[in-house]
Design a protein around this motif. Structure first.
Motif, short mmCIF file in Angstrom:
data_model
loop_
_atom_site.label_atom_id
_atom_site.label_comp_id
_atom_site.label_asym_id
_atom_site.label_seq_id
_atom_site.Cartn_x
_atom_site.Cartn_y
_atom_site.Cartn_z
N LYS A 27 15.11 0.14 -105.69
CA LYS A 27 15.99 -0.18 -104.56
C LYS A 27 15.67 -1.57 -104.02
O LYS A 27 16.57 -2.36 -103.73
CB LYS A 27 15.82 0.86 -103.46
CG LYS A 27 16.66 0.58 -102.23
CD LYS A 27 16.42 1.59 -101.12
CE LYS A 27 17.20 1.22 -99.86
NZ LYS A 27 16.94 2.16 -98.74
N MET A 28 14.40 -1.90 -103.90
CA MET A 28 14.00 -3.22 -103.44
C MET A 28 14.51 -4.31 -104.37
O MET A 28 14.99 -5.36 -103.93
CB MET A 28 12.48 -3.29 -103.33
CG MET A 28 11.90 -2.44 -102.21
SD MET A 28 10.10 -2.22 -102.37
CE MET A 28 9.52 -3.92 -102.23
N ALA A 29 14.42 -4.06 -105.68
CA ALA A 29 14.89 -5.05 -106.66
C ALA A 29 16.37 -5.35 -106.48
O ALA A 29 16.80 -6.51 -106.53
CB ALA A 29 14.61 -4.55 -108.08
N ARG A 30 17.16 -4.30 -106.26
CA ARG A 30 18.60 -4.50 -106.08
C ARG A 30 18.89 -5.27 -104.78
O ARG A 30 19.81 -6.10 -104.73
CB ARG A 30 19.32 -3.15 -106.10
CG ARG A 30 19.28 -2.46 -107.47
CD ARG A 30 20.21 -1.26 -107.52
NE ARG A 30 19.79 -0.19 -106.61
CZ ARG A 30 18.96 0.80 -106.95
NH1 ARG A 30 18.46 0.86 -108.17
NH2 ARG A 30 18.67 1.74 -106.06
N GLN A 31 18.10 -4.99 -103.75
CA GLN A 31 18.27 -5.71 -102.49
C GLN A 31 17.95 -7.20 -102.67
O GLN A 31 18.64 -8.07 -102.13
CB GLN A 31 17.39 -5.10 -101.40
CG GLN A 31 17.85 -3.73 -100.94
CD GLN A 31 16.88 -3.09 -99.96
OE1 GLN A 31 15.67 -3.12 -100.17
NE2 GLN A 31 17.42 -2.52 -98.90
N LEU A 111 14.92 -20.75 -108.50
CA LEU A 111 14.68 -19.47 -107.83
C LEU A 111 13.32 -18.93 -108.27
O LEU A 111 13.02 -18.89 -109.46
CB LEU A 111 15.77 -18.46 -108.20
CG LEU A 111 15.55 -17.02 -107.74
CD1 LEU A 111 15.61 -16.91 -106.22
CD2 LEU A 111 16.59 -16.08 -108.39
N ILE A 112 12.54 -18.52 -107.29
CA ILE A 112 11.34 -17.72 -107.55
C ILE A 112 11.57 -16.37 -106.89
O ILE A 112 11.86 -16.28 -105.70
CB ILE A 112 10.07 -18.38 -106.99
CG1 ILE A 112 9.79 -19.71 -107.72
CG2 ILE A 112 8.87 -17.44 -107.14
CD1 ILE A 112 8.57 -20.46 -107.20
N ILE A 113 11.45 -15.33 -107.68
CA ILE A 113 11.73 -13.98 -107.20
C ILE A 113 10.58 -13.07 -107.59
O ILE A 113 10.01 -13.18 -108.69
CB ILE A 113 13.08 -13.47 -107.76
CG1 ILE A 113 13.48 -12.15 -107.13
CG2 ILE A 113 13.06 -13.38 -109.29
CD1 ILE A 113 14.94 -11.75 -107.42
N SER A 114 10.20 -12.18 -106.68
CA SER A 114 9.05 -11.30 -106.93
C SER A 114 9.27 -9.98 -106.21
O SER A 114 9.60 -9.96 -105.03
CB SER A 114 7.77 -11.97 -106.41
OG SER A 114 6.65 -11.14 -106.61
N ASN A 115 9.08 -8.90 -106.94
CA ASN A 115 9.30 -7.58 -106.34
C ASN A 115 8.04 -6.73 -106.44
O ASN A 115 7.52 -6.49 -107.54
CB ASN A 115 10.46 -6.86 -107.05
CG ASN A 115 10.81 -5.55 -106.36
OD1 ASN A 115 10.79 -5.45 -105.14
ND2 ASN A 115 11.12 -4.54 -107.16
N ALA A 116 7.54 -6.27 -105.28
CA ALA A 116 6.41 -5.35 -105.21
C ALA A 116 5.19 -5.86 -105.97
O ALA A 116 4.53 -5.12 -106.68
CB ALA A 116 6.81 -3.97 -105.74
N MET A 141 13.18 -18.83 -102.59
CA MET A 141 12.21 -17.80 -102.90
C MET A 141 12.64 -16.51 -102.22
O MET A 141 12.96 -16.51 -101.03
CB MET A 141 10.82 -18.21 -102.41
CG MET A 141 9.70 -17.19 -102.70
SD MET A 141 9.61 -15.81 -101.50
CE MET A 141 9.26 -16.69 -99.99
N VAL A 142 12.68 -15.42 -102.96
CA VAL A 142 12.92 -14.10 -102.38
C VAL A 142 11.85 -13.16 -102.94
O VAL A 142 11.54 -13.19 -104.13
CB VAL A 142 14.33 -13.56 -102.68
CG1 VAL A 142 15.40 -14.41 -102.02
CG2 VAL A 142 14.58 -13.47 -104.18
N ALA A 143 11.27 -12.36 -102.06
CA ALA A 143 10.19 -11.48 -102.50
C ALA A 143 10.22 -10.18 -101.71
O ALA A 143 10.48 -10.18 -100.51
CB ALA A 143 8.83 -12.16 -102.32
N GLY A 144 9.95 -9.09 -102.41
CA GLY A 144 9.83 -7.80 -101.75
C GLY A 144 8.39 -7.33 -101.80
O GLY A 144 7.71 -7.50 -102.82
#
Length: 278
Positions: A27-31, A111-116, A141-144
């Motif tokens: 869910k976080m990844a989709r957000q 873009l730098i993206i990072s999830n959990a 940058m977006v990160a969860g």
């Protein structure tokens, strides 16, 4: 300090079961992906830190078919699962500790993206500074990650039992940070248009034992307890019994995930806006 070798072993062991149990992380990844799509033009060069089994990697490849993707993870078995998932050769996979890699990496990403993943860093503030350097002007940058109220129920019971038994308080799980701390670090590292969104997600499990088992099957079980093994086992049994009583719901028990979604942009310092959204 977090033992990175121990973390890698946990995630390697969970590579085959992660996708089955990582509902909150998906869910976080989709957000995160929605934030990227809504935030501006399609990125041409993307760095994903903590790609895991490649769930978000595959979404990025599908949504941005012309982008060059670099996907990084500490756990070799996770990267192997991600490679099997992907049907494109546009992804460069790297097995490395993101902290040491980011310190010396060169390149320019849109873009730098990072999830959990960033909750596993020993020096997250420094990593944010490295990411800022790796972004091109106008890059995002977006990160969860998970905030300080994650699994608050479990931590309350552990602290209560330790106090009643005259035991020293132990760190059960990661030392997670507040939204305000992340916000301050983003602003201090030079990011613009910074935003930290918070959400508390309640998840139900059949029992506390199943809850803890699920964490293990995603590789996320972690403890810095220094209690003797026999004492730790007695403590765990008591905690599970109390948890099942005190946090019962009709179909089992509940647990809270404190989800934080971080955003920032590298741009001219003449454009300065920031928000905290709760």
């Amino acid at each position: 300090m977090i033992d990175k070798q121990r973390v890698a072993r946990s995630f390697n062991a969970a590579a085959a079961t992660y996708d089955r149990y990582a509902d909150v992380q998906r869910k976080m990844a989709r957000q995160l992906l929605d934030s990227v799509i809504q935030g501006g033009p399609s990125p041409q060069r993307v760095l994903e830190v903590g790609c895991g089994t490649g769930y978000l990697t595959a979404l990025l490849a599908e949504v941005f078919p012309k982008a060059e993707l670099v996907a990084l993870d500490l756990a070799e078995a996770m990267v192997s699962e991600a490679k099997r998932r992907m049907a494109t050769d546009r992804v460069t996979f790297i097995v490395a500790d993101a902290e040491t890699w980011s310190a010396t990496a060169k390149g320019s990403y849109d873009l730098i993206i990072s999830n959990a993943a960033i909750q596993w860093f020993t020096q997250p503030q420094t990593v944010l500074e490295h990411w800022f350097r790796l972004l091109c002007p106008g890059g995002r940058m977006v990160a969860g990650t998970f905030g300080s109220d994650t699994f608050v129920e479990l931590h309350r019971i552990c602290a209560t039992v330790e106090k009643e038994w005259g035991l020293p308080l132990q760190t059960h799980g990661l030392p997670l940070l507040s939204a305000a701390r992340w916000k301050a670090w983003l602003d201090g590292a030079g990011w613009m248009e910074t935003e930290v969104r918070e959400e508390r997600v309640t998840v139900e499990f059949a029992s506390c034992r199943q809850f803890l088992s699920t964490l293990k099957k995603t590789g996320a079980s972690h403890s810095q307890s220094r209690l003797p093994l026999a004492t730790e086992r007695r403590l765990l049994k008591e905690v599970m019994n109390r948890y099942d009583r005190e946090y019962a719901v009709p179909d089992g028990v509940m647990a809270t995930y404190h989800v934080l979604l971080l955003e920032g942009k590298k741009m001219d310092k003449t454009c300065q806006t920031s928000r905290v959204v709760r």
